[in-house]
Write a protein that holds these residues in place. Structure first.
Motif, PDB file in Angstrom:
ATOM      1  N   PHE A   1       0.792  -1.280  -0.072  1.00 52.46           N
ATOM      2  CA  PHE A   1       0.141  -0.029   0.070  1.00 52.46           C
ATOM      3  C   PHE A   1       0.921   1.444   0.165  1.00 52.46           C
ATOM      4  O   PHE A   1       1.930   1.338   0.632  1.00 52.46           O
ATOM      5  CB  PHE A   1      -0.946  -0.087   1.166  1.00 52.46           C
ATOM      6  N   TRP A   2       0.279   2.127  -0.568  1.00 53.65           N
ATOM      7  CA  TRP A   2       0.847   3.529  -0.330  1.00 53.65           C
ATOM      8  C   TRP A   2      -0.248   4.490   0.656  1.00 53.65           C
ATOM      9  O   TRP A   2      -1.384   4.043   0.597  1.00 53.65           O
ATOM     10  CB  TRP A   2       0.961   4.511  -1.725  1.00 53.65           C
ATOM     11  N   VAL A   3       0.576   4.746   1.696  1.00 55.81           N
ATOM     12  CA  VAL A   3      -0.006   5.567   2.999  1.00 55.81           C
ATOM     13  C   VAL A   3      -0.047   7.130   2.678  1.00 55.81           C
ATOM     14  O   VAL A   3       1.122   7.546   2.965  1.00 55.81           O
ATOM     15  CB  VAL A   3       0.367   4.761   4.322  1.00 55.81           C
ATOM     16  N   VAL A   4      -1.312   7.346   2.501  1.00 56.79           N
ATOM     17  CA  VAL A   4      -1.089   8.810   2.172  1.00 56.79           C
ATOM     18  C   VAL A   4      -2.040   9.604   3.114  1.00 56.79           C
ATOM     19  O   VAL A   4      -3.278   9.410   3.491  1.00 56.79           O
ATOM     20  CB  VAL A   4      -1.592   9.151   0.610  1.00 56.79           C
ATOM     21  N   GLY A   5      -1.529  10.854   3.955  1.00 53.70           N
ATOM     22  CA  GLY A   5      -1.965  11.281   4.803  1.00 53.70           C
ATOM     23  C   GLY A   5      -2.420  12.739   4.270  1.00 53.70           C
ATOM     24  O   GLY A   5      -1.679  13.297   3.584  1.00 53.70           O
ATOM     25  N   THR A   6      -3.443  13.532   4.984  1.00 44.81           N
ATOM     26  CA  THR A   6      -3.740  14.822   4.665  1.00 44.81           C
ATOM     27  C   THR A   6      -3.220  15.785   5.981  1.00 44.81           C
ATOM     28  O   THR A   6      -3.456  15.440   7.096  1.00 44.81           O
ATOM     29  CB  THR A   6      -5.113  14.973   4.618  1.00 44.81           C
ATOM     30  N   ALA A   7      -2.572  16.937   5.437  1.00 48.17           N
ATOM     31  CA  ALA A   7      -1.979  17.870   6.493  1.00 48.17           C
ATOM     32  C   ALA A   7      -2.270  19.126   5.820  1.00 48.17           C
ATOM     33  O   ALA A   7      -1.739  19.201   4.689  1.00 48.17           O
ATOM     34  CB  ALA A   7      -0.792  17.378   6.872  1.00 48.17           C
ATOM     35  N   ALA A   8      -2.592  20.063   6.627  1.00 44.08           N
ATOM     36  CA  ALA A   8      -2.405  21.723   5.803  1.00 44.08           C
ATOM     37  C   ALA A   8      -1.155  22.080   5.614  1.00 44.08           C
ATOM     38  O   ALA A   8      -0.934  23.072   4.741  1.00 44.08           O
ATOM     39  CB  ALA A   8      -3.240  22.361   7.187  1.00 44.08           C
ATOM     40  N   ASP A   9      -0.326  21.580   6.051  1.00 43.62           N
ATOM     41  CA  ASP A   9       1.097  22.149   5.791  1.00 43.62           C
ATOM     42  C   ASP A   9       1.996  21.230   4.980  1.00 43.62           C
ATOM     43  O   ASP A   9       3.250  21.304   4.662  1.00 43.62           O
ATOM     44  CB  ASP A   9       2.148  22.358   7.308  1.00 43.62           C
ATOM     45  N   ALA A  10       1.299  20.428   4.191  1.00 38.93           N
ATOM     46  CA  ALA A  10       2.076  19.314   3.562  1.00 38.93           C
ATOM     47  C   ALA A  10       2.286  20.166   2.187  1.00 38.93           C
ATOM     48  O   ALA A  10       1.682  20.800   1.469  1.00 38.93           O
ATOM     49  CB  ALA A  10       1.258  18.287   2.911  1.00 38.93           C
ATOM     50  N   PRO A  11       3.640  19.910   1.506  1.00 38.35           N
ATOM     51  CA  PRO A  11       4.227  20.784   0.369  1.00 38.35           C
ATOM     52  C   PRO A  11       3.415  20.305  -0.951  1.00 38.35           C
ATOM     53  O   PRO A  11       3.175  20.915  -1.811  1.00 38.35           O
ATOM     54  CB  PRO A  11       5.454  20.290   0.404  1.00 38.35           C
TER      55      PRO A  11
ATOM     56  N   ARG B   1      -3.411   3.318  -7.783  1.00 36.44           N
ATOM     57  CA  ARG B   1      -2.911   1.949  -7.016  1.00 36.44           C
ATOM     58  C   ARG B   1      -3.318   1.641  -5.599  1.00 36.44           C
ATOM     59  O   ARG B   1      -4.053   2.567  -5.079  1.00 36.44           O
ATOM     60  CB  ARG B   1      -1.347   1.822  -6.699  1.00 36.44           C
ATOM     61  N   SER B   2      -3.180   0.502  -5.141  1.00 39.36           N
ATOM     62  CA  SER B   2      -3.618   0.382  -3.774  1.00 39.36           C
ATOM     63  C   SER B   2      -3.237   1.494  -2.955  1.00 39.36           C
ATOM     64  O   SER B   2      -1.816   1.719  -2.749  1.00 39.36           O
ATOM     65  CB  SER B   2      -3.004  -1.091  -3.294  1.00 39.36           C
ATOM     66  N   LEU B   3      -4.053   1.973  -2.074  1.00 41.90           N
ATOM     67  CA  LEU B   3      -3.955   3.234  -1.136  1.00 41.90           C
ATOM     68  C   LEU B   3      -4.723   2.962  -0.073  1.00 41.90           C
ATOM     69  O   LEU B   3      -6.003   2.646   0.105  1.00 41.90           O
ATOM     70  CB  LEU B   3      -4.628   4.345  -2.286  1.00 41.90           C
ATOM     71  N   ALA B   4      -4.101   3.606   1.039  1.00 43.50           N
ATOM     72  CA  ALA B   4      -4.705   3.982   2.456  1.00 43.50           C
ATOM     73  C   ALA B   4      -4.882   5.451   2.699  1.00 43.50           C
ATOM     74  O   ALA B   4      -3.614   6.173   2.814  1.00 43.50           O
ATOM     75  CB  ALA B   4      -3.988   3.263   3.361  1.00 43.50           C
ATOM     76  N   TRP B   5      -6.077   6.091   2.488  1.00 43.81           N
ATOM     77  CA  TRP B   5      -5.932   7.547   2.922  1.00 43.81           C
ATOM     78  C   TRP B   5      -6.033   7.561   4.529  1.00 43.81           C
ATOM     79  O   TRP B   5      -6.934   6.949   5.154  1.00 43.81           O
ATOM     80  CB  TRP B   5      -7.258   8.136   2.232  1.00 43.81           C
TER      81      TRP B   5
ATOM     82  N   LEU C   1       3.097   9.657  15.709  1.00 41.85           N
ATOM     83  CA  LEU C   1       3.385   8.542  15.077  1.00 41.85           C
ATOM     84  C   LEU C   1       2.555   7.953  13.917  1.00 41.85           C
ATOM     85  O   LEU C   1       3.148   7.304  12.978  1.00 41.85           O
ATOM     86  CB  LEU C   1       3.153   7.245  16.304  1.00 41.85           C
ATOM     87  N   THR C   2       1.231   8.489  13.758  1.00 42.50           N
ATOM     88  CA  THR C   2       0.485   8.389  12.660  1.00 42.50           C
ATOM     89  C   THR C   2       1.071   8.952  11.404  1.00 42.50           C
ATOM     90  O   THR C   2       1.106   8.229  10.377  1.00 42.50           O
ATOM     91  CB  THR C   2      -1.092   8.627  12.978  1.00 42.50           C
ATOM     92  N   ARG C   3       1.281  10.294  11.607  1.00 39.20           N
ATOM     93  CA  ARG C   3       1.925  10.809  10.717  1.00 39.20           C
ATOM     94  C   ARG C   3       3.141  10.575  10.146  1.00 39.20           C
ATOM     95  O   ARG C   3       3.471  10.358   8.888  1.00 39.20           O
ATOM     96  CB  ARG C   3       2.020  12.412  11.214  1.00 39.20           C
ATOM     97  N   GLU C   4       4.024   9.973  11.134  1.00 42.09           N
ATOM     98  CA  GLU C   4       5.455   9.418  10.559  1.00 42.09           C
ATOM     99  C   GLU C   4       5.319   8.138   9.953  1.00 42.09           C
ATOM    100  O   GLU C   4       6.351   7.696   9.064  1.00 42.09           O
ATOM    101  CB  GLU C   4       6.189   9.260  11.875  1.00 42.09           C
ATOM    102  N   ALA C   5       4.145   7.471  10.083  1.00 43.51           N
ATOM    103  CA  ALA C   5       3.872   6.168   9.296  1.00 43.51           C
ATOM    104  C   ALA C   5       3.430   6.415   7.858  1.00 43.51           C
ATOM    105  O   ALA C   5       3.254   5.373   6.936  1.00 43.51           O
ATOM    106  CB  ALA C   5       2.883   5.176  10.053  1.00 43.51           C
ATOM    107  N   CYS C   6       2.876   7.480   7.388  1.00 47.52           N
ATOM    108  CA  CYS C   6       2.645   7.830   6.259  1.00 47.52           C
ATOM    109  C   CYS C   6       3.693   7.996   5.061  1.00 47.52           C
ATOM    110  O   CYS C   6       4.853   8.528   5.273  1.00 47.52           O
ATOM    111  CB  CYS C   6       1.774   9.447   6.222  1.00 47.52           C
ATOM    112  N   ASP C   7       3.596   7.325   3.894  1.00 47.45           N
ATOM    113  CA  ASP C   7       4.418   7.668   2.868  1.00 47.45           C
ATOM    114  C   ASP C   7       4.614   9.004   2.326  1.00 47.45           C
ATOM    115  O   ASP C   7       5.750   9.378   1.756  1.00 47.45           O
ATOM    116  CB  ASP C   7       4.347   6.720   1.625  1.00 47.45           C
ATOM    117  N   LEU C   8       3.316   9.659   2.525  1.00 49.13           N
ATOM    118  CA  LEU C   8       3.326  10.856   1.736  1.00 49.13           C
ATOM    119  C   LEU C   8       2.185  11.755   2.372  1.00 49.13           C
ATOM    120  O   LEU C   8       1.131  10.965   3.069  1.00 49.13           O
ATOM    121  CB  LEU C   8       2.693  10.855   0.339  1.00 49.13           C
ATOM    122  N   LEU C   9       2.571  13.081   2.558  1.00 44.57           N
ATOM    123  CA  LEU C   9       1.194  13.770   2.983  1.00 44.57           C
ATOM    124  C   LEU C   9       0.984  14.924   1.980  1.00 44.57           C
ATOM    125  O   LEU C   9       1.757  15.534   1.266  1.00 44.57           O
ATOM    126  CB  LEU C   9       2.063  14.654   4.488  1.00 44.57           C
TER     127      LEU C   9
END
Length: 260
Positions: free
Chosen positions: A170-180, A190-194, A206-214
Motif C-alpha cells: 500500500f501507499w499510505v497517504v495522509g492529509t495535512a494543511a502544511d504538506a508541500p 494503485r492500492s491506497l490507504a487514505w 506516530l500516525t503521521r510518521e507512518a505515512c509515505d506521503l502527506l
C-alpha cells in the motif's frame, strides 16, 4: 458470545433489513407512526419474517438514549463479515482502497465518513480502538445504511497497522494543511490507504510518521480547515476519478513492491 445493540432511524434499519435480515432480533415502531415510511417498513419486516413490535415513544427513547430516533429502533446482533483486515484484503482482485481515521470522536463525523466511503468504493474503514468513536446507534443513523456495506475495523495499534499495510504494497497517504504537495498533484491509481486525523488536532505524531506521503487540499477561501468527512469526500472522489480514468498528471509515486 453474540454481541447485540440497538440501532435507530429508518435508513439504518431498512438497510439492515435488506442486507442482513437475520441479524435483526426485533423492530420497535412508534404506535403513532402511520405514514408511508412506517407502512413500507412494516411491509418489509413482514416480507423478511422479522418480528415488529408497536410501542410508545418513551420506550424508544430509553432503548436508543435519544429523542431523535424517528420513531423506530431495532435490536440487532453486531455484524462480523471478516475476522481481520488481512482476510478482507486477501480476497480482493482489484487495487485496494482504505480510509483510515485517526481519533475521530464525533459519531456524526464517523457516520458521514462511512457514507462517503460507501459512495466511492472504499473497501474498509480502519480506526484505532482507543480515543475514537465506535459504531454507536448514532453512527448507524447518520451513515444511512453504510455501516452494513462498508467493513469496519478497530485496530489496537494504528501506526503498526499502517506499517503492515506498507509491507503489503500500500501507499499510505495522509492529509495535512502544511504538506508541500497538494491533492491535485498526486497520482492515485494503485492500492491506497487514505489517513485523516481527528476533528481538532489532526493525526497523531506516530500516525503521521507512518505515512509515505502527506498532501494538502487546495483551498481558495478564508476557512483554514475542513470537516473530516468533507475532507474524506474530496480525497476519495479524486481517487475514484483517477482510478476510473487510469491516468494522472503531476507527482508520479513509484510503484510499491508486492502491490495488492
Amino acid at each position: 458470545m453474540t454481541h447485540s445493540q440497538y440501532i435507530f432511524g429508518f435508513h439504518a434499519i431498512t438497510s439492515r433489513l435488506r442486507q442482513h435480515p437475520d441479524s435483526i432480533k426485533e423492530i420497535y415502531l412508534d404506535t403513532n407512526r402511520h405514514d408511508q415510511r412506517a407502512r413500507d417498513l412494516m411491509s418489509l419486516a413482514e416480507t423478511t419474517s422479522t418480528r415488529l413490535i408497536l410501542c410508545e415513544q418513551d420506550r424508544l427513547c430509553k432503548m436508543t438514549g435519544t429523542t431523535r430516533h424517528q420513531g423506530v429502533a431495532a435490536h440487532v446482533t453486531k455484524l462480523r463479515r471478516y475476522a481481520t483486515l488481512e482476510d478482507l484484503l486477501e480476497g480482493l482482485t482489484e487495487p485496494a482502497l482504505l480510509l483510515v481515521l485517526d481519533g475521530v470522536k464525533d459519531p456524526h463525523n464517523l457516520g458521514a465518513c462511512l457514507r462517503v466511503a460507501d459512495a466511492f468504493g472504499v473497501h474498509a474503514v480502519v480506526v484505532p480502538k482507543d480515543r475514537a468513536v465506535g459504531l454507536s446507534a448514532t453512527v448507524h443513523k447518520v451513515a444511512s445504511g453504510a455501516v452494513d456495506t462498508v467493513p469496519f475495523f478497530a485496530v489496537t495499534n494504528l501506526a503498526r497497522t499502517l506499517r503492515e499495510l506498507k509491507e503489503m504494497g500500500f501507499w499510505v497517504v495522509g492529509t495535512a494543511a502544511d504538506a508541500p504537495d497538494t491533492l491535485d498533484s498526486v497520482t492515485l491509481t494503485r492500492s491506497l490507504a487514505w489517513v485523516l486525523g481527528a476533528e481538532d488536532g489532526g493525526m497523531r505524531r506516530l500516525t503521521r510518521e507512518a505515512c509515505d506521503l502527506l498532501v494538502s487540499i487546495p483551498m481558495s477561501g478564508s476557512i483554514e480547515s475542513l470537516n473530516v468527512s468533507v475532507s474524506a469526500g474530496i480525497c476519495l472522489f479524486e481517487t475514484f476519478r483517477q482510478h476510473s480514468q487510469r491516468t494522472g498528471s503531476g507527482l508520479n509515486v513509484p510503484a510499491p513492491k508486492n502491490a495488492v
